[in-house]
Design a protein around this motif. Sequence first.
Motif, PDB file in Angstrom:
ATOM      1  N   GLU A   1     -14.126  -6.345 -15.323  1.00 30.20           N
ATOM      2  CA  GLU A   1     -15.089  -6.271 -14.221  1.00 30.20           C
ATOM      3  C   GLU A   1     -15.096  -4.910 -13.520  1.00 30.20           C
ATOM      4  O   GLU A   1     -15.914  -4.691 -12.601  1.00 30.20           O
ATOM      5  CB  GLU A   1     -14.801  -7.374 -13.195  1.00 30.20           C
ATOM      6  N   GLN A   2     -14.222  -3.994 -13.932  1.00 32.19           N
ATOM      7  CA  GLN A   2     -14.191  -2.673 -13.290  1.00 32.19           C
ATOM      8  C   GLN A   2     -14.437  -1.535 -14.282  1.00 32.19           C
ATOM      9  O   GLN A   2     -14.181  -0.378 -13.982  1.00 32.19           O
ATOM     10  CB  GLN A   2     -12.845  -2.467 -12.590  1.00 32.19           C
ATOM     11  N   LYS A   3     -14.996  -1.882 -15.439  1.00 29.71           N
ATOM     12  CA  LYS A   3     -15.271  -0.844 -16.435  1.00 29.71           C
ATOM     13  C   LYS A   3     -16.308   0.155 -15.934  1.00 29.71           C
ATOM     14  O   LYS A   3     -16.300   1.324 -16.325  1.00 29.71           O
ATOM     15  CB  LYS A   3     -15.714  -1.476 -17.746  1.00 29.71           C
ATOM     16  N   ASP A   4     -17.205  -0.297 -15.064  1.00 25.51           N
ATOM     17  CA  ASP A   4     -18.190   0.636 -14.503  1.00 25.51           C
ATOM     18  C   ASP A   4     -17.502   1.729 -13.693  1.00 25.51           C
ATOM     19  O   ASP A   4     -17.954   2.884 -13.680  1.00 25.51           O
ATOM     20  CB  ASP A   4     -19.195  -0.120 -13.622  1.00 25.51           C
TER      21      ASP A   4
ATOM     22  N   ASP B   1      -8.646  10.850 -13.825  1.00 22.46           N
ATOM     23  CA  ASP B   1      -8.249  10.524 -15.194  1.00 22.46           C
ATOM     24  C   ASP B   1      -7.465   9.208 -15.221  1.00 22.46           C
ATOM     25  O   ASP B   1      -7.740   8.315 -16.048  1.00 22.46           O
ATOM     26  CB  ASP B   1      -7.413  11.672 -15.744  1.00 22.46           C
ATOM     27  N   ILE B   2      -6.505   9.066 -14.325  1.00 21.75           N
ATOM     28  CA  ILE B   2      -5.687   7.855 -14.303  1.00 21.75           C
ATOM     29  C   ILE B   2      -6.503   6.649 -13.851  1.00 21.75           C
ATOM     30  O   ILE B   2      -6.342   5.541 -14.385  1.00 21.75           O
ATOM     31  CB  ILE B   2      -4.453   8.057 -13.401  1.00 21.75           C
ATOM     32  N   LEU B   3      -7.408   6.856 -12.897  1.00 21.65           N
ATOM     33  CA  LEU B   3      -8.277   5.750 -12.480  1.00 21.65           C
ATOM     34  C   LEU B   3      -9.123   5.256 -13.645  1.00 21.65           C
ATOM     35  O   LEU B   3      -9.312   4.038 -13.813  1.00 21.65           O
ATOM     36  CB  LEU B   3      -9.183   6.195 -11.322  1.00 21.65           C
ATOM     37  N   ALA B   4      -9.633   6.179 -14.442  1.00 19.78           N
ATOM     38  CA  ALA B   4     -10.426   5.780 -15.611  1.00 19.78           C
ATOM     39  C   ALA B   4      -9.579   4.939 -16.559  1.00 19.78           C
ATOM     40  O   ALA B   4     -10.057   3.948 -17.127  1.00 19.78           O
ATOM     41  CB  ALA B   4     -10.956   7.014 -16.330  1.00 19.78           C
ATOM     42  N   GLU B   5      -8.316   5.311 -16.700  1.00 21.71           N
ATOM     43  CA  GLU B   5      -7.414   4.556 -17.560  1.00 21.71           C
ATOM     44  C   GLU B   5      -7.139   3.168 -16.996  1.00 21.71           C
ATOM     45  O   GLU B   5      -7.137   2.171 -17.728  1.00 21.71           O
ATOM     46  CB  GLU B   5      -6.102   5.327 -17.721  1.00 21.71           C
ATOM     47  N   ILE B   6      -6.909   3.105 -15.704  1.00 21.00           N
ATOM     48  CA  ILE B   6      -6.619   1.809 -15.051  1.00 21.00           C
ATOM     49  C   ILE B   6      -7.812   0.872 -15.164  1.00 21.00           C
ATOM     50  O   ILE B   6      -7.693  -0.281 -15.600  1.00 21.00           O
ATOM     51  CB  ILE B   6      -6.252   2.031 -13.565  1.00 21.00           C
ATOM     52  N   TYR B   7      -8.991   1.369 -14.779  1.00 20.01           N
ATOM     53  CA  TYR B   7     -10.167   0.507 -14.712  1.00 20.01           C
ATOM     54  C   TYR B   7     -10.711   0.135 -16.088  1.00 20.01           C
ATOM     55  O   TYR B   7     -11.404  -0.885 -16.230  1.00 20.01           O
ATOM     56  CB  TYR B   7     -11.271   1.184 -13.887  1.00 20.01           C
ATOM     57  N   SER B   8     -10.396   0.936 -17.104  1.00 23.37           N
ATOM     58  CA  SER B   8     -10.889   0.626 -18.446  1.00 23.37           C
ATOM     59  C   SER B   8     -10.247  -0.642 -19.003  1.00 23.37           C
ATOM     60  O   SER B   8     -10.765  -1.246 -19.953  1.00 23.37           O
ATOM     61  CB  SER B   8     -10.616   1.797 -19.395  1.00 23.37           C
TER      62      SER B   8
ATOM     63  N   TYR C   1     -16.108  11.051 -25.055  1.00 17.91           N
ATOM     64  CA  TYR C   1     -15.511  10.225 -26.105  1.00 17.91           C
ATOM     65  C   TYR C   1     -14.837   8.998 -25.500  1.00 17.91           C
ATOM     66  O   TYR C   1     -15.008   7.874 -25.994  1.00 17.91           O
ATOM     67  CB  TYR C   1     -14.499  11.049 -26.900  1.00 17.91           C
ATOM     68  N   ARG C   2     -14.070   9.197 -24.434  1.00 20.24           N
ATOM     69  CA  ARG C   2     -13.415   8.058 -23.785  1.00 20.24           C
ATOM     70  C   ARG C   2     -14.438   7.079 -23.211  1.00 20.24           C
ATOM     71  O   ARG C   2     -14.247   5.861 -23.278  1.00 20.24           O
ATOM     72  CB  ARG C   2     -12.481   8.566 -22.681  1.00 20.24           C
ATOM     73  N   LYS C   3     -15.486   7.626 -22.683  1.00 23.09           N
ATOM     74  CA  LYS C   3     -16.563   6.773 -22.141  1.00 23.09           C
ATOM     75  C   LYS C   3     -17.181   5.923 -23.260  1.00 23.09           C
ATOM     76  O   LYS C   3     -17.406   4.711 -23.088  1.00 23.09           O
ATOM     77  CB  LYS C   3     -17.622   7.671 -21.500  1.00 23.09           C
ATOM     78  N   THR C   4     -17.412   6.536 -24.415  1.00 25.40           N
ATOM     79  CA  THR C   4     -17.971   5.818 -25.569  1.00 25.40           C
ATOM     80  C   THR C   4     -17.038   4.698 -26.020  1.00 25.40           C
ATOM     81  O   THR C   4     -17.489   3.588 -26.361  1.00 25.40           O
ATOM     82  CB  THR C   4     -18.226   6.790 -26.731  1.00 25.40           C
ATOM     83  N   GLN C   5     -15.740   4.960 -26.010  1.00 23.53           N
ATOM     84  CA  GLN C   5     -14.772   3.954 -26.418  1.00 23.53           C
ATOM     85  C   GLN C   5     -14.801   2.745 -25.487  1.00 23.53           C
ATOM     86  O   GLN C   5     -14.698   1.588 -25.933  1.00 23.53           O
ATOM     87  CB  GLN C   5     -13.359   4.550 -26.436  1.00 23.53           C
ATOM     88  N   ILE C   6     -14.952   2.990 -24.204  1.00 20.88           N
ATOM     89  CA  ILE C   6     -15.035   1.889 -23.232  1.00 20.88           C
ATOM     90  C   ILE C   6     -16.300   1.076 -23.464  1.00 20.88           C
ATOM     91  O   ILE C   6     -16.279  -0.161 -23.465  1.00 20.88           O
ATOM     92  CB  ILE C   6     -15.017   2.447 -21.783  1.00 20.88           C
ATOM     93  N   GLN C   7     -17.395   1.761 -23.716  1.00 23.11           N
ATOM     94  CA  GLN C   7     -18.670   1.080 -23.925  1.00 23.11           C
ATOM     95  C   GLN C   7     -18.640   0.261 -25.219  1.00 23.11           C
ATOM     96  O   GLN C   7     -19.172  -0.866 -25.265  1.00 23.11           O
ATOM     97  CB  GLN C   7     -19.810   2.108 -23.974  1.00 23.11           C
ATOM     98  N   LYS C   8     -17.983   0.777 -26.245  1.00 26.74           N
ATOM     99  CA  LYS C   8     -17.861   0.022 -27.494  1.00 26.74           C
ATOM    100  C   LYS C   8     -17.022  -1.219 -27.298  1.00 26.74           C
ATOM    101  O   LYS C   8     -17.344  -2.303 -27.819  1.00 26.74           O
ATOM    102  CB  LYS C   8     -17.220   0.914 -28.576  1.00 26.74           C
ATOM    103  N   ALA C   9     -15.932  -1.077 -26.553  1.00 28.33           N
ATOM    104  CA  ALA C   9     -15.072  -2.223 -26.300  1.00 28.33           C
ATOM    105  C   ALA C   9     -15.802  -3.308 -25.509  1.00 28.33           C
ATOM    106  O   ALA C   9     -15.639  -4.502 -25.763  1.00 28.33           O
ATOM    107  CB  ALA C   9     -13.828  -1.770 -25.543  1.00 28.33           C
ATOM    108  N   ALA C  10     -16.616  -2.872 -24.566  1.00 25.70           N
ATOM    109  CA  ALA C  10     -17.380  -3.829 -23.754  1.00 25.70           C
ATOM    110  C   ALA C  10     -18.409  -4.560 -24.599  1.00 25.70           C
ATOM    111  O   ALA C  10     -18.669  -5.754 -24.426  1.00 25.70           O
ATOM    112  CB  ALA C  10     -18.046  -3.106 -22.587  1.00 25.70           C
ATOM    113  N   ALA C  11     -19.024  -3.838 -25.543  1.00 30.41           N
ATOM    114  CA  ALA C  11     -20.034  -4.445 -26.412  1.00 30.41           C
ATOM    115  C   ALA C  11     -19.404  -5.437 -27.372  1.00 30.41           C
ATOM    116  O   ALA C  11     -20.028  -6.435 -27.732  1.00 30.41           O
ATOM    117  CB  ALA C  11     -20.771  -3.357 -27.169  1.00 30.41           C
TER     118      ALA C  11
END
Length: 301
Positions: free
Chosen positions: A265-268, A254-261, A291-301
């Motif tokens: 270059e580490q969103k993947d 969970d924390i890694l997802a937060e850090i990398y988001s 939902y969190r994954k979708t938010q990251i993908q939207k931000a990247a787009a």
Amino acid sequence: MYQERPEWEDVIPLPQDDGALPLAQIAYTDEYAEAMSYLRALMAKDEHSERALEITEHIIEMNPAHYTVWLYRANIVFALGKDLRKEVEWLNEKALRHEKNYQIWHHRQLIIDKLDDSTGEADFIAKMFQKDAKNYHVWSYRQWLVKRFGLWEKGELEYVEYLLEQDVRNNSAWSHRFFLVCGNGQELTEEIVQRELGYVSDNIFLAPQNPSPWNYIRGILQRAKLPMSRIEKTCTYYAPLDNPEKIKSSHALDILAEIYSTIPEQKDLAIQSLDLLSSTYDPIRTNYWNYRKTQIQKAAA
């Protein structure tokens, strides 16, 4: 019965009035109903006397959750100038018998505040924690003690560490540690942060899937306004993304997802962490991770 005792013959009892046709009348015992009738009569004239004190003790014995009686008792104790130490001794017995009763602890707070001395309180709290080390009412009272008497550095951290040695999953003890470290208005210096990082690391090692130390260090870093990347190495140790079969903690993921988001270059890697949580390590919250994954993908787009 009070009606048969000469010292009460001047009192006209006030029975409970539930109206002519009560919908759900409580079936009180005759003893309790009579005692309350006499208590109401005393309260109506605000009588502070030995017999008033006696009847509060009688009713509390029958119903220790009656907060109105507790408040009336406190007023009587103060008005009569009773020995507050004896009141505390009386409270000790009640607290040990009724562990989950918050009225006892509110009354104790009033007495100790008036007494202006916390001597012996830590020892009695230790007795309570032997019965239940997560008793919410006792922890709330302990925090009041710390603030009221400035006990921030009077062995509190050491006692919390002792409790966590007994049970590393004692979330109440973790909460109290956070209160001690952050609640006194002191600055979270780098020295304090390093100390807490080390302490948390040692305790995560004992139980990687225990959420308490992970939540604790997250709170410390947020309060110190430091990035979560400060614990990236700890997280990758318990959640190696290059070897998912060796992941030991969903909280680390969970924390890694937060850090990398937060790192373009580490969103993947953030998405990989969330996918692992969703599919394997915390599937009960799949919708949240997606939902969190979708938010990251939207931000990247």
